[in-house]
Design a protein around this motif. Structure first.
Motif, short mmCIF file in Angstrom:
data_model
loop_
_atom_site.label_atom_id
_atom_site.label_comp_id
_atom_site.label_asym_id
_atom_site.label_seq_id
_atom_site.Cartn_x
_atom_site.Cartn_y
_atom_site.Cartn_z
N ARG A 123 0.86 -1.30 0.00
CA ARG A 123 0.18 -0.43 -0.32
C ARG A 123 0.94 1.46 0.06
O ARG A 123 1.33 1.96 1.10
CB ARG A 123 -0.52 -0.09 0.71
N HIS A 124 0.64 1.39 -0.93
CA HIS A 124 1.43 3.37 -1.46
C HIS A 124 0.76 4.25 -1.06
O HIS A 124 -1.13 4.33 -1.22
CB HIS A 124 2.17 3.43 -2.91
N PRO A 125 0.94 5.70 -0.99
CA PRO A 125 0.01 6.52 -0.20
C PRO A 125 -0.75 6.81 -1.62
O PRO A 125 -2.01 7.70 -1.57
CB PRO A 125 0.74 7.96 0.13
N ASP A 126 -1.02 6.64 -2.68
CA ASP A 126 -1.01 6.57 -4.02
C ASP A 126 -1.90 6.21 -4.29
O ASP A 126 -2.37 5.44 -5.76
CB ASP A 126 -0.70 7.43 -5.17
N GLY A 127 -1.60 4.49 -3.51
CA GLY A 127 -2.18 3.02 -4.62
C GLY A 127 -1.90 2.50 -3.65
O GLY A 127 -0.87 1.88 -3.59
N SER A 128 -2.28 1.38 -4.53
CA SER A 128 -2.33 -0.36 -3.80
C SER A 128 -1.41 -0.87 -4.88
O SER A 128 -1.57 -0.19 -5.94
CB SER A 128 -3.26 -1.05 -3.64
N GLY A 129 -0.91 -1.84 -4.72
CA GLY A 129 -0.07 -2.77 -5.42
C GLY A 129 0.19 -4.00 -5.13
O GLY A 129 -0.22 -4.48 -3.88
N PHE A 130 1.59 -4.39 -5.11
CA PHE A 130 1.91 -6.05 -4.61
C PHE A 130 4.15 -5.04 -4.73
O PHE A 130 4.43 -4.52 -4.67
CB PHE A 130 2.02 -7.54 -5.50
N GLY A 131 4.75 -6.07 -3.74
CA GLY A 131 6.64 -6.26 -3.56
C GLY A 131 6.81 -7.29 -2.87
O GLY A 131 5.76 -8.41 -3.18
N ASP A 132 7.95 -7.69 -2.77
CA ASP A 132 8.67 -8.68 -2.22
C ASP A 132 9.83 -7.33 -1.57
O ASP A 132 9.64 -6.63 -1.55
CB ASP A 132 9.19 -9.21 -3.11
N ASP A 133 10.79 -8.39 -0.82
CA ASP A 133 12.43 -7.67 -0.49
C ASP A 133 12.62 -7.19 -1.62
O ASP A 133 13.17 -5.86 -0.94
CB ASP A 133 13.11 -8.82 -0.82
N ASP A 134 12.78 -6.94 -3.11
CA ASP A 134 13.34 -5.56 -3.80
C ASP A 134 12.91 -5.32 -4.92
O ASP A 134 13.41 -5.44 -5.69
CB ASP A 134 14.87 -6.66 -4.29
N GLU A 135 11.84 -4.86 -4.68
CA GLU A 135 10.34 -4.42 -5.52
C GLU A 135 9.42 -4.47 -5.28
O GLU A 135 8.52 -4.83 -4.40
CB GLU A 135 10.10 -5.31 -7.16
N LEU A 136 8.70 -3.26 -5.47
CA LEU A 136 7.62 -2.70 -5.16
C LEU A 136 7.06 -1.97 -6.40
O LEU A 136 7.52 -1.28 -6.97
CB LEU A 136 7.55 -1.24 -3.69
N PHE A 137 5.57 -2.06 -6.55
CA PHE A 137 5.17 -1.88 -7.47
C PHE A 137 3.47 -1.31 -6.98
O PHE A 137 2.91 -1.93 -6.57
CB PHE A 137 4.71 -2.28 -8.81
N TRP A 138 2.90 -0.13 -7.57
CA TRP A 138 1.70 0.43 -7.14
C TRP A 138 0.61 0.86 -8.68
O TRP A 138 1.64 1.35 -9.27
CB TRP A 138 1.56 0.98 -5.84
N LEU A 139 -0.37 0.67 -8.22
CA LEU A 139 -1.78 1.50 -9.03
C LEU A 139 -1.45 3.08 -9.04
O LEU A 139 -2.51 2.67 -7.47
CB LEU A 139 -2.61 0.44 -10.14
N VAL A 140 -1.58 3.64 -10.33
CA VAL A 140 -1.96 5.38 -9.36
C VAL A 140 -3.17 5.36 -9.22
O VAL A 140 -3.98 6.34 -8.37
CB VAL A 140 -0.49 6.41 -9.80
N GLU A 141 -3.35 4.69 -10.61
CA GLU A 141 -4.86 5.51 -11.07
C GLU A 141 -4.71 4.88 -12.37
O GLU A 141 -3.57 3.85 -13.02
CB GLU A 141 -4.19 6.96 -11.37
N PRO A 142 -6.36 4.15 -12.96
CA PRO A 142 -5.78 3.40 -14.21
C PRO A 142 -5.36 3.74 -15.70
O PRO A 142 -5.20 5.31 -15.60
CB PRO A 142 -7.55 3.42 -14.57
N GLY A 143 -4.35 3.03 -15.61
CA GLY A 143 -3.68 3.47 -17.54
C GLY A 143 -2.28 4.05 -16.42
O GLY A 143 -1.72 3.87 -16.82
N VAL A 144 -2.00 3.93 -15.41
CA VAL A 144 -0.39 4.54 -14.76
C VAL A 144 -0.04 3.90 -13.51
O VAL A 144 -0.79 3.23 -12.87
CB VAL A 144 -0.58 6.51 -14.35
N ALA A 145 1.23 3.25 -13.40
CA ALA A 145 1.65 2.21 -12.57
C ALA A 145 3.10 2.64 -12.47
O ALA A 145 3.83 3.35 -12.97
CB ALA A 145 1.57 1.09 -12.40
#
Length: 179
Positions: A123-145
């Motif tokens: 959970r990033h302040p701008d959206g939800s996503g997934f991750g592990d020890d060395d990688e994080l990603f999140w959807l900011v808004e539809p179409g942008v990650a």
């Protein structure tokens, strides 16, 4: 003799071009001593102290996804090679409808095992996503990650999380040096 206001205006213009990456190819890869700065509409507000001095921006496209990526590298090593320390990628695609769609794209693009890669919710302040020890990603808004990653052991996990939290869309985040 130049007018003093013209000199000030010229200096301010040069600073704006330098800090925004406009005006020249050299400005697109700022030296590490500059604030982390902007990338495709996102402010990178903090970079870990272990990130190298060589900073490069890349643009790429794969299938329906356009990416702008900034990479921090260390080197050269004794053998002349460089090591990637940190990457921040802004990804845009109409296929990004939810965090699972972003994960599916990254699994294919990075050739990862879908059963065990980036399965932890993030959970990033701008959206939800997934991750592990060395990688994080999140959807900011539809179409942008956004994706923030580092090779295993290059950056401490808490520093990767701090760097990721500092990446904010269109927000003036105070720049901080990791050094």
């Amino acid at each position: 003799m130049r007018h003093p206001l013209a000199a000030v205006a010229g200096a301010l213009t040069a600073l704006v071009l330098l800090f925004t990456g406009a005006g020249s190819a050299a400005a697109a890869s700022p030296p590490r001593s500059l604030p982390p700065g902007w990338l495709d509409g996102f402010r990178i507000g903090w970079v870990p102290p272990g990130a190298g001095d060589l900073v490069t921006d890349f643009a790429s496209e794969w299938e329906e996804v356009r990416s702008r990526t900034r990479v921090w590298e260390s080197g050269p090593s004794d053998d002349g090679g460089y090591r990637v320390d940190l990457q921040v990628a802004i990804m845009r695609s109409p296929t990004f409808t939810d965090p699972a769609a972003v994960r599916e794209f990254l699994i294919n693009w990075l050739e990862r095992d879908p059963a065990g890669w980036a399965t932890l919710p993030y959970r990033h302040p701008d959206g939800s996503g997934f991750g592990d020890d060395d990688e994080l990603f999140w959807l900011v808004e539809p179409g942008v990650a956004v994706r923030v990653s580092a090779p295993p052991g290059a950056v401490a996990e808490r520093e990767l999380h701090r760097a990721a939290r500092s990446v904010r869309q269109g927000e003036a985040v105070p720049a901080q040096s990791g050094r």
